[in-house]
Structures are given as structure tokens and as C-alpha cells.
Write a protein that holds these residues in place. Structure first.
Motif, PDB file in Angstrom:
ATOM      1  N   THR A  38       5.613  22.154  -6.593  1.00  0.00           N
ATOM      2  CA  THR A  38       7.019  22.546  -6.412  1.00  0.00           C
ATOM      3  C   THR A  38       7.173  24.021  -6.100  1.00  0.00           C
ATOM      4  O   THR A  38       7.956  24.414  -5.224  1.00  0.00           O
ATOM      5  N   GLU A  39       6.428  24.858  -6.783  1.00  0.00           N
ATOM      6  CA  GLU A  39       6.572  26.300  -6.608  1.00  0.00           C
ATOM      7  C   GLU A  39       5.560  26.878  -5.614  1.00  0.00           C
ATOM      8  O   GLU A  39       5.511  28.100  -5.426  1.00  0.00           O
ATOM      9  N   MET A  40       4.773  26.027  -4.974  1.00  0.00           N
ATOM     10  CA  MET A  40       3.668  26.508  -4.140  1.00  0.00           C
ATOM     11  C   MET A  40       3.999  26.572  -2.647  1.00  0.00           C
ATOM     12  O   MET A  40       3.247  27.145  -1.870  1.00  0.00           O
ATOM     13  N   GLY A  41       5.064  25.913  -2.240  1.00  0.00           N
ATOM     14  CA  GLY A  41       5.403  25.898  -0.814  1.00  0.00           C
ATOM     15  C   GLY A  41       4.594  24.895  -0.007  1.00  0.00           C
ATOM     16  O   GLY A  41       4.595  24.950   1.226  1.00  0.00           O
ATOM     17  N   ILE A  42       3.861  23.988  -0.668  1.00  0.00           N
ATOM     18  CA  ILE A  42       3.132  22.926   0.020  1.00  0.00           C
ATOM     19  C   ILE A  42       3.584  21.589  -0.550  1.00  0.00           C
ATOM     20  O   ILE A  42       4.303  21.544  -1.546  1.00  0.00           O
ATOM     21  N   HIS A  43       3.142  20.493   0.083  1.00  0.00           N
ATOM     22  CA  HIS A  43       3.685  19.191  -0.285  1.00  0.00           C
ATOM     23  C   HIS A  43       2.634  18.160  -0.664  1.00  0.00           C
ATOM     24  O   HIS A  43       2.935  17.206  -1.367  1.00  0.00           O
ATOM     25  N   TYR A  44       1.392  18.300  -0.165  1.00  0.00           N
ATOM     26  CA  TYR A  44       0.375  17.305  -0.500  1.00  0.00           C
ATOM     27  C   TYR A  44      -0.997  17.973  -0.562  1.00  0.00           C
ATOM     28  O   TYR A  44      -1.175  19.125  -0.153  1.00  0.00           O
ATOM     29  N   ASN A  45      -1.974  17.221  -1.055  1.00  0.00           N
ATOM     30  CA  ASN A  45      -3.271  17.798  -1.410  1.00  0.00           C
ATOM     31  C   ASN A  45      -4.026  18.424  -0.244  1.00  0.00           C
ATOM     32  O   ASN A  45      -4.738  19.412  -0.415  1.00  0.00           O
ATOM     33  N   ALA A  46      -3.913  17.835   0.928  1.00  0.00           N
ATOM     34  CA  ALA A  46      -4.654  18.361   2.078  1.00  0.00           C
ATOM     35  C   ALA A  46      -4.218  19.780   2.438  1.00  0.00           C
ATOM     36  O   ALA A  46      -4.960  20.500   3.116  1.00  0.00           O
ATOM     37  N   GLN A  47      -3.052  20.194   1.996  1.00  0.00           N
ATOM     38  CA  GLN A  47      -2.539  21.537   2.312  1.00  0.00           C
ATOM     39  C   GLN A  47      -3.013  22.591   1.319  1.00  0.00           C
ATOM     40  O   GLN A  47      -2.726  23.774   1.505  1.00  0.00           O
ATOM     41  N   MET A  48      -3.736  22.189   0.297  1.00  0.00           N
ATOM     42  CA  MET A  48      -4.171  23.159  -0.706  1.00  0.00           C
ATOM     43  C   MET A  48      -5.130  24.188  -0.105  1.00  0.00           C
ATOM     44  O   MET A  48      -6.015  23.844   0.671  1.00  0.00           O
ATOM     45  N   ASN A  49      -4.967  25.462  -0.513  1.00  0.00           N
ATOM     46  CA  ASN A  49      -5.931  26.486  -0.141  1.00  0.00           C
ATOM     47  C   ASN A  49      -6.910  26.695  -1.311  1.00  0.00           C
ATOM     48  O   ASN A  49      -6.857  25.987  -2.320  1.00  0.00           O
ATOM     49  N   ILE A  53       0.835  -1.204   0.000  1.00  0.00           N
ATOM     50  CA  ILE A  53       0.000   0.000   0.000  1.00  0.00           C
ATOM     51  C   ILE A  53       0.865   1.248   0.000  1.00  0.00           C
ATOM     52  O   ILE A  53       0.581   2.228  -0.697  1.00  0.00           O
ATOM     53  N   ARG A  54       1.945   1.198   0.764  1.00  0.00           N
ATOM     54  CA  ARG A  54       2.833   2.366   0.868  1.00  0.00           C
ATOM     55  C   ARG A  54       3.433   2.732  -0.485  1.00  0.00           C
ATOM     56  O   ARG A  54       3.627   3.911  -0.785  1.00  0.00           O
ATOM     57  N   LYS A  55       3.714   1.748  -1.316  1.00  0.00           N
ATOM     58  CA  LYS A  55       4.278   2.039  -2.638  1.00  0.00           C
ATOM     59  C   LYS A  55       3.332   2.914  -3.450  1.00  0.00           C
ATOM     60  O   LYS A  55       3.768   3.866  -4.124  1.00  0.00           O
ATOM     61  N   ARG A  56       2.036   2.605  -3.410  1.00  0.00           N
ATOM     62  CA  ARG A  56       1.060   3.426  -4.139  1.00  0.00           C
ATOM     63  C   ARG A  56       0.945   4.820  -3.520  1.00  0.00           C
ATOM     64  O   ARG A  56       0.797   5.813  -4.236  1.00  0.00           O
ATOM     65  N   VAL A  57       0.997   4.876  -2.194  1.00  0.00           N
ATOM     66  CA  VAL A  57       0.915   6.167  -1.499  1.00  0.00           C
ATOM     67  C   VAL A  57       2.109   7.046  -1.862  1.00  0.00           C
ATOM     68  O   VAL A  57       1.959   8.236  -2.157  1.00  0.00           O
ATOM     69  N   VAL A  58       3.298   6.469  -1.859  1.00  0.00           N
ATOM     70  CA  VAL A  58       4.510   7.234  -2.192  1.00  0.00           C
ATOM     71  C   VAL A  58       4.450   7.740  -3.634  1.00  0.00           C
ATOM     72  O   VAL A  58       4.826   8.882  -3.918  1.00  0.00           O
ATOM     73  N   ALA A  59       3.954   6.899  -4.553  1.00  0.00           N
ATOM     74  CA  ALA A  59       3.843   7.321  -5.955  1.00  0.00           C
ATOM     75  C   ALA A  59       2.889   8.511  -6.087  1.00  0.00           C
ATOM     76  O   ALA A  59       3.168   9.468  -6.831  1.00  0.00           O
ATOM     77  N   ALA A  60       1.754   8.465  -5.360  1.00  0.00           N
ATOM     78  CA  ALA A  60       0.811   9.582  -5.402  1.00  0.00           C
ATOM     79  C   ALA A  60       1.416  10.842  -4.779  1.00  0.00           C
ATOM     80  O   ALA A  60       1.218  11.957  -5.295  1.00  0.00           O
ATOM     81  N   ARG A  61       2.162  10.684  -3.695  1.00  0.00           N
ATOM     82  CA  ARG A  61       2.798  11.835  -3.058  1.00  0.00           C
ATOM     83  C   ARG A  61       3.850  12.475  -3.971  1.00  0.00           C
ATOM     84  O   ARG A  61       4.025  13.693  -3.962  1.00  0.00           O
ATOM     85  N   GLU A  62       4.540  11.646  -4.745  1.00  0.00           N
ATOM     86  CA  GLU A  62       5.542  12.184  -5.672  1.00  0.00           C
ATOM     87  C   GLU A  62       4.878  13.051  -6.735  1.00  0.00           C
ATOM     88  O   GLU A  62       5.416  14.097  -7.125  1.00  0.00           O
ATOM     89  N   LEU A  63       3.706  12.627  -7.218  1.00  0.00           N
ATOM     90  CA  LEU A  63       2.963  13.454  -8.170  1.00  0.00           C
ATOM     91  C   LEU A  63       2.590  14.801  -7.550  1.00  0.00           C
ATOM     92  O   LEU A  63       2.699  15.847  -8.193  1.00  0.00           O
ATOM     93  N   GLN A  64       2.171  14.780  -6.302  1.00  0.00           N
ATOM     94  CA  GLN A  64       1.790  16.010  -5.619  1.00  0.00           C
ATOM     95  C   GLN A  64       2.999  16.913  -5.377  1.00  0.00           C
ATOM     96  O   GLN A  64       2.906  18.133  -5.503  1.00  0.00           O
ATOM     97  N   THR A  65       4.120  16.312  -5.031  1.00  0.00           N
ATOM     98  CA  THR A  65       5.343  17.104  -4.812  1.00  0.00           C
ATOM     99  C   THR A  65       5.747  17.831  -6.085  1.00  0.00           C
ATOM    100  O   THR A  65       6.120  19.011  -6.057  1.00  0.00           O
ATOM    101  N   GLN A  66       5.676  17.142  -7.224  1.00  0.00           N
ATOM    102  CA  GLN A  66       5.992  17.773  -8.513  1.00  0.00           C
ATOM    103  C   GLN A  66       5.007  18.880  -8.844  1.00  0.00           C
ATOM    104  O   GLN A  66       5.371  19.944  -9.331  1.00  0.00           O
ATOM    105  N   ARG A  67       3.723  18.637  -8.541  1.00  0.00           N
ATOM    106  CA  ARG A  67       2.687  19.616  -8.858  1.00  0.00           C
ATOM    107  C   ARG A  67       2.851  20.899  -8.043  1.00  0.00           C
ATOM    108  O   ARG A  67       2.643  22.005  -8.528  1.00  0.00           O
ATOM    109  N   GLN A 110      -7.113  25.994  -9.128  1.00  0.00           N
ATOM    110  CA  GLN A 110      -6.118  25.770 -10.178  1.00  0.00           C
ATOM    111  C   GLN A 110      -5.961  24.296 -10.536  1.00  0.00           C
ATOM    112  O   GLN A 110      -5.825  23.956 -11.720  1.00  0.00           O
ATOM    113  N   PHE A 111      -6.005  23.419  -9.541  1.00  0.00           N
ATOM    114  CA  PHE A 111      -5.664  22.018  -9.773  1.00  0.00           C
ATOM    115  C   PHE A 111      -6.851  21.057  -9.677  1.00  0.00           C
ATOM    116  O   PHE A 111      -6.681  19.862  -9.905  1.00  0.00           O
ATOM    117  N   CYS A 112      -8.036  21.566  -9.351  1.00  0.00           N
ATOM    118  CA  CYS A 112      -9.205  20.690  -9.192  1.00  0.00           C
ATOM    119  C   CYS A 112     -10.335  21.123 -10.121  1.00  0.00           C
ATOM    120  O   CYS A 112     -11.501  21.231  -9.705  1.00  0.00           O
TER     121      CYS A 112
END
Length: 510
Positions: free
Chosen positions: A427-438, A411-425, A444-446
């Protein structure tokens, strides 16, 4: 004679260097100034006994000790070793020409043993910044302080080791550990695994989504449905901590003295406070503020079991930290800010008796009783929980199945892959994962197509969801799309996300 030695005071999760000036002159008296608390004032008696039991003494002269900066309150017993070494050097009982090049901290026992202190890691970081030659501290804290690369850390067990070190009779060896190697080796989580959980595939799916996007989640179900068992396994599927996260987390635990011989924390924290906890213990506080449970679970999981049993005012103080991911504790003369970026996992029974709308249960509750029970949790707090899911009892056929379920590692492998997509998305926003979105990030992304938008509109109207719940649904849908590797949010992603809001207060009886 005037001698200067150096200690440190921890304020929040940062340290401030304290200059201890010891002046011995003609006369009689022991004067300690510089805003010390009672524990520091009482050090005179511990120091006198420790020195006498090791062949030294407090001189019978006028001793004036100033702890600068004088307007910063000094608290705790960690200054015993600092003060005693200053007294010995100022009274010429020892030769310590280089004593001002070291930062010295430690509590003294009456036999001269050096006892552990709190906040060793932030103090060590400050010592490196200030350019000290080394840091002398209790042996139990040496591993914790040695996390700081570039600083010589000397762990001692008795005061005579420090005396012999400055007089050249003993060579102390600085503790050195390979932080990178140790951090990598200790990241495996083996105590709890999702393969131990029988059935509950829908809950496992929710846990995977929550871990992938950093979402808060609440589990509602009768006793014995496995809510606590599932919650304890959530850290095993979270992405491994980065070195920066580990350092920040260790600093917080160091301030409250929970690290000591452990060294760098490489596992994400899992905190599960009892429902009798006070608001100050949960968010932090006290006369001299300390981090609370929400800060101790920073970069990890805070599990609140039996959520309605917590006092309502205790839960309400979490609302602002859950949004801002930090908590500021203000007092008349100062304010302290602690980080509190945690995943909230809550569990509760659906009714006071534990069962609701179950014809086979021995205890039943009326809809009005259940509403009154749910009323202990405010709507604004529930709005801040992204995923609401109902946990049902596991049938015998699944409990007796000998086959193992999917492991946490898979399960963690899938979670890490999803987190990597979020980190790339982000990069310039100062956040790391979807729950931190304002709100700006969500727009912009939804982005939703017509069909998905209509589906969400219908759900909003039927479930009477708030604007905050609307944002939560979009965040969860974005995470589900990331787990599927989709760039856009599709209809099935919105449908699944809406399903996880069906336990909102207005929709529970629906």
C-alpha cells in the motif's frame, strides 16, 4: 477578418491544444504556417473540394493560417475540419459566434464527410482540462471521447452538420454513456477458457503463479504441446482491470487509432507480434514516435511465439523497458515516454528441429545444435523472465478424456485473492504486485529461514544462477506463498520456485 478556432496535437499519450488563427485580407494566396507536415499542407485541396461540394468555397483572397504553438510539429489529416471551419468563419460565409468555445477535429473527405482521427481520448481529456464547452469530432470517435465525464462530445458525419450547428439550424445531442455500467458489463472474458485445455496441469499451475504475481514466463516444448493455446488463455485468469488501468490502456490504443467505436477498453490487451517485427515496431519509434507493441500490451500480455526466431537486436531493446516498465524514445529535439508494464509470455522449441532428447521423435538435434539455437536468446533477457517451464506433449489418454478441466473463473478467484494480499502489503510502496518488487522490497518481504536459505544456496551453485535469477526465485516464491495464504515463505515455496528456473541456459542440459 481574424478568427480563432481550436484543435489539438497529440504528443506521446498527452494532448496539447493548438490555436488555429485564420486571417483573411486583400490579396491572393494561401499561407499555412506553424510547422505543419505534408498531410496538413495537403489539407488545402481536401478542404476546397469539400466546401465546394457543400455549397461553400475558399475565398479568392489572401488567407494566412497560423497554427500555434508554432514550434510544435502538427501532423496528420485531423486538422481538416478545424481549418475549414476557421476559413468559413473568417470569410463571413457562416455566423459562428461561439466557435472559439469548442474544440474541433476531423479529417474531411472530398464530399464533406468527416472521417475518424487518432488520439480522440487524450484530446477529450485535454479539452475538459482547458474548459471547452464541447468537443466536435467524427461520429466514429464519439464513443471513445465520451469516456471523459463532464465534457459534451458531439459526433458528426458531415461538415454541413457542424455548419448548421453553429448557425443554429441544427441541435446536436451530446453522446452520453454510463462508463461504470459499461465497464462492468464488458469485463467477462469468454472467448478462451482454461477448461478447454486437456492435461498440462503443471503448465496451468505456472500460468496461475505468473498471473498472481505478474511474472514473465517462457514455455519450452515441442510443436503441438499446447504452448500457444495456453498463452492465449492467460488473460482470462488475470484480475479484471481497474477503471484507472482501463483509461490508461485506452489512451495508448487511442493514439494509434485502435479504439474508435469500441469506447473504453475493459479487457486486458493481448498482443502477439510476428517474429519479423522491427525494433521500432516492438518498443515504439519512427520519425514521429508512436507506441510499439510493448506499450500496446500495457496492463496486459505480450506473447512472443517462437522466441529464437526474433532478431537478437529486436529482443535486446526490450531489456530496459522490462525493468523500468516504461520506454523513452529520444530524438534530437524531444523525447517521448510511453508506459510499458506488461506480462511477457514467450514460447520456443527446445531445438531447431522442434524436438530434443526424445527417442520417439522423427527429428533429433545434437546438444551442440540445441545450445546454438538457445544462444540466439541472451542470458540477460532470460534472467528477466521469472518462470521457465518445459511443456511436454499431452498423452492420448488425457486428450481423449471428456471431462472438463478447471475453468478460468475458478483459477481467477485464487489469483485475485493473491493479488489482494499483495495490494495490502504494498500500500505504501507505490507498487501493486510481486513482480514489481525491487531489491529493497525483496529484502523486506522475502525473508528466508535457515533451511530455505540453504536450499536456495545449493540451487544457485548447481545451476550457476545470476544475482538477478536469485531475486526472481524469491519473487516467485513470495507469490506461491500468497496463493497458499502463508505470511512467510516456506521450504516448499522455495523448492517450487527453484523448479521453475531449471531451464536456465546453464541448467538446461544438466
Amino acid at each position: 477578418m481574424l478568427t480563432k478556432v481550436y484543435g489539438s496535437a497529440v504528443f506521446g499519450i498527452e494532448a496539447t491544444t493548438v490555436t488555429v488563427e485564420v486571417n483573411i485580407d486583400r490579396g491572393i494566396g494561401y499561407h499555412l504556417v506553424g510547422l505543419p507536415d505534408n498531410a496538413v499542407k495537403e489539407s488545402q485541396f481536401r478542404i476546397a473540394a469539400a466546401l465546394r461540394n457543400n455549397g461553400f468555397k475558399i475565398p479568392g483572397k489572401k488567407i494566412t493560417i497560423n497554427m500555434a504553438p508554432a514550434d510544435l510539429r502538427k501532423e496528420g489529416s485531423a486538422y481538416d475540419l478545424t481549418l475549414s471551419m476557421g476559413i468559413l468563419a473568417a470569410s463571413n460565409q457562416i455566423e459562428a459566434d461561439e466557435i472559439d468555445q469548442y474544440l474541433i477535429m476531423g479529417e474531411l473527405s472530398l464530399d464533406g464527410s468527416v472521417l475518424p482521427i487518432k488520439g480522440a481520448l487524450p484530446i477529450a481529456i485535454k479539452a475538459l482540462e482547458e474548459g471547452f464547452k464541447g468537443f466536435i469530432l467524427p461520429y466514429e470517435n464519439a464513443r471513445e471521447a465520451s469516456i471523459v465525464e463532464g465534457l459534451k462530445v458531439f459526433g458528426v458525419k458531415k461538415i454541413d452538420e457542424v455548419i448548421d450547428f453553429f448557425e443554429g439550424r441544427l441541435t446536436l445531442q451530446p453522446l452520453q454513456i454510463d462508463i461504470g455500467k459499461e465497464f462492468t458489463e464488458n469485463q467477462e472474458f469468454s472467448e478462451f477458457d482454461f477448461s478447454d485445455v486437456k492435461g498440462q496441469e503443471s503448465i496451468k499451475r505456472c500460468m496461475e503463479i505468473a498471473a498472481a504475481g505478474g511474472h514473465n514466463i517462457i514455455l519450452i516444448g515441442p510443436p503441438g504441446a499446447g504452448k500457444t493455446m495456453l498463452a492465449k488463455r492467460l488473460p482470462s485468469i488475470l484480475p479484471p482491470m481497474t477503471l484507472a488501468e482501463a483509461l490508461e490502456t485506452t489512451k495508448i490504443h487511442s493514439v494509434v487509432g485502435k479504439v474508435k467505436t469500441q469506447g473504453l477498453m475493459s479487457q486486458r490487451p493481448f498482443r502477439s507480434p510476428h517474429h519479423t517485427i522491427s525494433s521500432a515496431a516492438l518498443v515504439g519509434g519512427g520519425s514521429y514516435p508512436q507506441p510499439g507493441e510493448i506499450s500496446l500490451s500495457h496492463n496486459g500480455v505480450l506473447f512472443l511465439d517462437e522466441l529464437p526466431e526474433f532478431e537478437r537486436r529486436v529482443l535486446e531493446v526490450m531489456r530496459q523497458p522490462m525493468e523500468d516498465r516504461e520506454v523513452t524514445i529520444a530524438r534530437a529535439k524531444f523525447a517521448v515516454t510511453y508506459p510499458s508494464s506488461f506480462m511477457l509470455v514467450a514460447s520456443m522449441n527446445p531445438s531447431p528441429g522442434g524436438y530434443f532428447n526424445d527417442p520417439d521423435s522423427p527429428i533429433t538435434s545434437s546438444p551442440s545444435e540445441m545450445q546454438r539455437y538457445l544462444g540466439k536468446i541472451s542470458g540477460p533477457l532470460l534472467d528477466r523472465i521469472d518462470i521457465h517451464i518445459e511443456a511436454t506433449p499431452v498423452p492420448f489418454e488425457q486428450l481423449s478424456d471428456d471431462r472438463k478441466g478447471e475453468s478460468s473463473l475458478e483459477i481467477r478467484k485464487r489469483v485475485v485473492a493473491a493479488r489482494e494480499l499483495q495490494t495490502q502489503r504494498f500500500t505504501e510502496m507505490g507498487i501493486h504486485y510481486n513482480a514489481q518488487m525491487n531489491t529493497k522490497h525483496i529484502r523486506q518481504f522475502c525473508f528466508l529461514e535457515g533451511t530455505s536459505k540453504n536450499l536456495l544456496k545449493t540451487a544457485m551453485e548447481q545451476l550457476n544462477l545470476s544475482a538477478r535469477a536469485y531475486d526472481r526465485i524469491l519473487k516467485v516464491a513470495r507469490t506461491i506463498a500468497d496463493l497458499d495464504g502463508e505470511e512467510g515463505i516456506l521450504g516448499q515455496h522455495i523448492s517450487e520456485a527453484i523448479q521453475y528456473r531449471s531451464l536456465d541456459r546453464e541448467g538446461w542440459l544438466g
